[in-house]
Design an enzyme around this catalytic site. Structure first.
Site, PDB file in Angstrom:
ATOM      1  N   SER A  67       8.236  18.815  97.847  1.00 12.38           N
ATOM      2  CA  SER A  67       9.661  18.788  98.190  1.00 12.38           C
ATOM      3  C   SER A  67       9.864  18.799  99.698  1.00 12.38           C
ATOM      4  O   SER A  67       9.258  19.606 100.414  1.00 12.38           O
ATOM      5  CB  SER A  67      10.356  20.002  97.564  1.00 12.38           C
ATOM      6  OG  SER A  67      11.710  20.085  97.942  1.00 12.38           O
ATOM      7  N   LYS A  87       4.257  24.293  93.684  1.00 16.62           N
ATOM      8  CA  LYS A  87       5.074  23.446  94.558  1.00 16.62           C
ATOM      9  C   LYS A  87       4.568  23.525  95.989  1.00 16.62           C
ATOM     10  O   LYS A  87       3.952  24.507  96.399  1.00 16.62           O
ATOM     11  CB  LYS A  87       6.544  23.852  94.507  1.00 16.62           C
ATOM     12  CG  LYS A  87       6.852  25.214  95.092  1.00 16.62           C
ATOM     13  CD  LYS A  87       8.337  25.507  95.046  1.00 16.62           C
ATOM     14  CE  LYS A  87       8.664  26.849  95.695  1.00 16.62           C
ATOM     15  NZ  LYS A  87       8.090  27.987  94.973  1.00 16.62           N
ATOM     16  N   SER A  98      22.553  15.071 104.387  1.00 17.37           N
ATOM     17  CA  SER A  98      23.979  15.089 104.693  1.00 17.37           C
ATOM     18  C   SER A  98      24.367  15.890 105.922  1.00 17.37           C
ATOM     19  O   SER A  98      25.419  15.644 106.506  1.00 17.37           O
ATOM     20  CB  SER A  98      24.751  15.632 103.489  1.00 17.37           C
ATOM     21  OG  SER A  98      24.387  16.982 103.238  1.00 17.37           O
ATOM     22  N   HIS A 119      24.406  10.969  99.168  1.00 18.75           N
ATOM     23  CA  HIS A 119      25.181  10.633 100.370  1.00 18.75           C
ATOM     24  C   HIS A 119      24.953   9.204 100.833  1.00 18.75           C
ATOM     25  O   HIS A 119      25.238   8.880 101.994  1.00 18.75           O
ATOM     26  CB  HIS A 119      24.861  11.621 101.488  1.00 18.75           C
ATOM     27  CG  HIS A 119      25.412  12.983 101.239  1.00 18.75           C
ATOM     28  ND1 HIS A 119      26.703  13.348 101.554  1.00 18.75           N
ATOM     29  CD2 HIS A 119      24.849  14.071 100.647  1.00 18.75           C
ATOM     30  CE1 HIS A 119      26.909  14.606 101.200  1.00 18.75           C
ATOM     31  NE2 HIS A 119      25.800  15.064 100.643  1.00 18.75           N
ATOM     32  N   THR A 142      25.925  11.069  92.854  1.00 20.12           N
ATOM     33  CA  THR A 142      27.174  11.715  92.465  1.00 20.12           C
ATOM     34  C   THR A 142      28.280  10.700  92.250  1.00 20.12           C
ATOM     35  O   THR A 142      28.260   9.606  92.814  1.00 20.12           O
ATOM     36  CB  THR A 142      27.608  12.726  93.546  1.00 20.12           C
ATOM     37  OG1 THR A 142      28.791  13.400  93.127  1.00 20.12           O
ATOM     38  CG2 THR A 142      27.892  12.016  94.871  1.00 20.12           C
ATOM     39  N   LYS A 202      31.684  11.612  95.548  1.00 19.52           N
ATOM     40  CA  LYS A 202      31.793  11.306  96.974  1.00 19.52           C
ATOM     41  C   LYS A 202      32.295   9.868  97.137  1.00 19.52           C
ATOM     42  O   LYS A 202      33.489   9.632  97.077  1.00 19.52           O
ATOM     43  CB  LYS A 202      30.463  11.581  97.668  1.00 19.52           C
ATOM     44  CG  LYS A 202      30.126  13.077  97.675  1.00 19.52           C
ATOM     45  CD  LYS A 202      28.842  13.396  98.354  1.00 19.52           C
ATOM     46  CE  LYS A 202      28.636  14.904  98.508  1.00 19.52           C
ATOM     47  NZ  LYS A 202      28.641  15.672  97.265  1.00 19.52           N
ATOM     48  N   THR A 249      26.664  21.134  77.435  1.00 20.18           N
ATOM     49  CA  THR A 249      27.868  21.211  78.263  1.00 20.18           C
ATOM     50  C   THR A 249      28.850  20.139  77.824  1.00 20.18           C
ATOM     51  O   THR A 249      28.448  19.081  77.319  1.00 20.18           O
ATOM     52  CB  THR A 249      27.524  21.045  79.756  1.00 20.18           C
ATOM     53  OG1 THR A 249      28.672  21.355  80.548  1.00 20.18           O
ATOM     54  CG2 THR A 249      27.076  19.630  80.076  1.00 20.18           C
ATOM     55  N   SER A 250      30.117  20.408  77.990  1.00 14.52           N
ATOM     56  CA  SER A 250      31.141  19.445  77.579  1.00 14.52           C
ATOM     57  C   SER A 250      31.031  18.158  78.380  1.00 14.52           C
ATOM     58  O   SER A 250      30.701  18.164  79.566  1.00 14.52           O
ATOM     59  CB  SER A 250      32.543  20.039  77.769  1.00 14.52           C
ATOM     60  OG  SER A 250      32.748  21.125  76.894  1.00 14.52           O
TER      61      SER A 250
END
Length: 556
Positions: free
Chosen positions: A218, A237, A270, A298, A342, A345, A374-375
């Protein structure tokens, strides 16, 4: 069983206390162990937490419990004078820590006005400010096509989805959106989540939990959502230095090629605007047998001929000429295994998604709790998001206008000697270097100049690198930019903040005033900036009609 009873008597003080001999323990086991266990403070709690395969106990379970129940006299009673833990005291102590280190957050009441963008009002509607730090990069939150689509959808289908994707929440809007997203990134499948934070957490944690001996690599500047997913993966990791591919390769070389590995990174970071070398990371992934997990949060909407992000932008001409089809040659976009991004944005609404191969998407769809339990997003949100993804695909001019306005602001700040951390992207990070001064600068911009720019402090950025983060959009004209530049100059004079020359006198920081720093060229070239929508392939002007089978489930 005799051996088990003896061990129990040695380990458990309750068993040793209530039995005077091993014969009694044996009798206990054969006759009334269940009732006696209810008197044990440990076993009583354990027996109360019964597990069933289904969500509710099987029929008759309650009746069976009633039949076995007996009056119980508590073996151990806590003293009534014992003090309760000071919960509020802990909360206050932790909050005070954030106040003392200047990381306590204050939220500004900002109500963005769709018809007056980039204006917003504060508590009172007459109290208006210009917003300069929104992530609504292409202004799709107030796009007429998007808003009309959402209005029509909510009138017909209501406000909510009604359930999870598995139970009543799967619909044509989800399928259309996932088809558009898969086509955008030229992947076999896509899966929509309630946010990209959830998408990153769900996908990374699932892969770590399911793949034996997985190792995750990462970038040290990765977003909190990726960090959380890696923690939840509970695997080995390694954190490599930001964009340091030599360090990454040293870490990858520690493991055999056959061992499962994943490299997690972002395209545009970002808070600094730095950009990953996706092509070289893919080279390393292929050399050492690793999957690539790319967060394009982004950059979607802003880069590439169709707004698929930096991975598309790196083969700009090939993708422009191919339209929705895949180019004949292998591209960077092809080589990236997983892309998350996403809808909140550049696309102007809310939600997140994964784009990947059909098998990987189906795997996540079938196993990831963050998706399953989740809904579903509301129909209007998904319909509006699909409209935005489709519209921006053929809106090259919006991307170009955003770049032009960003360049104007960066150049203007540079002319004033105001320290902008150099980068090749659309982010304008203005270095302050002190948390209290960054907050005061933000406050003066708001109260004196009616300009909203949020101060960015620790833990979002490292201590000593506090900054203001400016994000121009197509709606920030040169006239508005001139007002911003005058205001920034005034703030720097008022607070006597260090300018580029001051940073240079102390050796520089983050590329600001560093004598040997070589700035990167902008991602957008002059030739790309000269293109028009007429230069795009005809296929991008039509919506994707065919739904993905993986959105509903693949039939065997």
């Amino acid at each position: 069983m005799d051996s088990l009873a003896r061990q129990s008597a040695k380990i458990c003080p309750f068993v040793s206390r209530v039995t005077s001999s091993m014969q009694q323990v044996q009798v206990l086991h054969k006759t009334n162990m269940s009732a006696m266990a209810q008197q044990c403070p440990v076993m009583r709690r354990a027996m109360a937490a019964r597990g069933y395969v289904t969500a509710s106990p099987p029929a008759g379970a309650a009746a069976a419990d009633v039949g076995e129940a007996r009056p119980i006299t508590p073996v151990l009673e806590r003293g009534t004078q014992e003090r309760t833990f000071d919960y509020d005291g802990l909360f206050e102590t932790e909050l005070q820590k954030k106040r003392l280190d200047s990381s306590y957050r204050f939220f500004n009441n900002i109500n963005r006005l769709a018809k007056e963008y980039p204006m917003a009002h504060r508590l009172e509607e007459e109290d208006k400010v210009t917003v300069w730090c929104s992530n609504d990069y292409l202004t799709y939150s107030r796009n007429e096509k998007v808003m009309e689509t959402m209005k029509r959808t909510i009138d017909k289908y209501g406000a909510g989805a009604g359930g999870t994707r598995n139970i009543a929440g799967h619909n044509r809007h989800a399928m259309r959106l996932e088809a558009e997203l898969a086509a955008l990134h030229k992947k076999e499948g896509a899966l929509v989540f309630s946010s990209c934070f959830v998408a990153n957490d769900a996908v990374l944690s699932l892969l770590g939990q399911k793949m034996p001996n997985m190792v995750i690599f990462s970038d040290e500047m990765n977003h909190a959502s990726m960090i959380m997913g890696i923690k939840h993966a509970n695997v080995q990791k390694h954190i490599f230095r930001h964009n340091d591919l030599q360090h990454l390769e040293e870490l990858l070389a520690m493991y055999p090629k056959s061992q499962p590995k994943l490299i997690a990174f972002e395209s545009v970071y970002s808070m600094s605007g730095s950009v990953a070398d996706i092509r070289k990371i893919c080279d390393l992934a292929e050399k050492y047998g690793a999957l690539t997990f790319l967060d394009e949060v982004h950059s979607v909407g802003l880069y590439g001929p169709h707004g698929a992000g930096v991975a598309e932008h790196l083969d700009f001409e090939a993708h422009r000429k191919a339209g929705l089809a895949s180019p004949a040659q292998t591209t960077v976009l092809d080589r990236v295994d997983m892309i998350t991004a996403t809808l909140g944005k550049s696309f102007g609404s809310v939600g997140g998604y994964l784009a990947a191969s059909e098998k990987l998407v189906d795997f996540v769809r079938s196993y990831a709790p963050g998706f399953i339990f989740t809904s579903s997003l509301p129909p209007a949100v998904m319909a509006g998001s699909a409209a935005a993804v489709f519209d921006q695909r053929s809106s090259l001019h919006l991307r170009q206008l955003q770049q032009k306005h960003t360049s104007y602001v960066k150049t203007g700040l540079g002319d004033l000697g105001i320290p902008v951390q150099p980068n090749p992207s659309h982010i304008v990070p203005v270095l302050v270097g002190n948390p209290d001064l960054a907050k005061r600068a933000s406050d003066i911009l708001m109260e004196k100049h009616r300009i909203y720019v949020q101060a960015i402090n620790f833990p979002t950025v490292p201590r000593g690198t506090e900054r203001l983060r400016i994000t121009p959009t197509p709606g920030h004209t040169n006239d508005l930019s001139d007002v911003l530049l005058d205001a920034m100059d005034d703030v720097w004079k008022t607070l006597q903040l260090p300018r580029v020359s001051d940073w240079a006198a102390h050796g520089g920081l983050l590329g600001v005033g560093e004598p040997d720093y070589v700035p990167e060229a902008n991602l957008w070239t002059e030739e790309q900036m000269s293109l028009t929508n007429d230069d795009l392939h005809p296929s991008v002007f039509s919506p994707v009609e065919k739904f993905l089978e993986v959105s509903s489930g693949i039939k065997a």
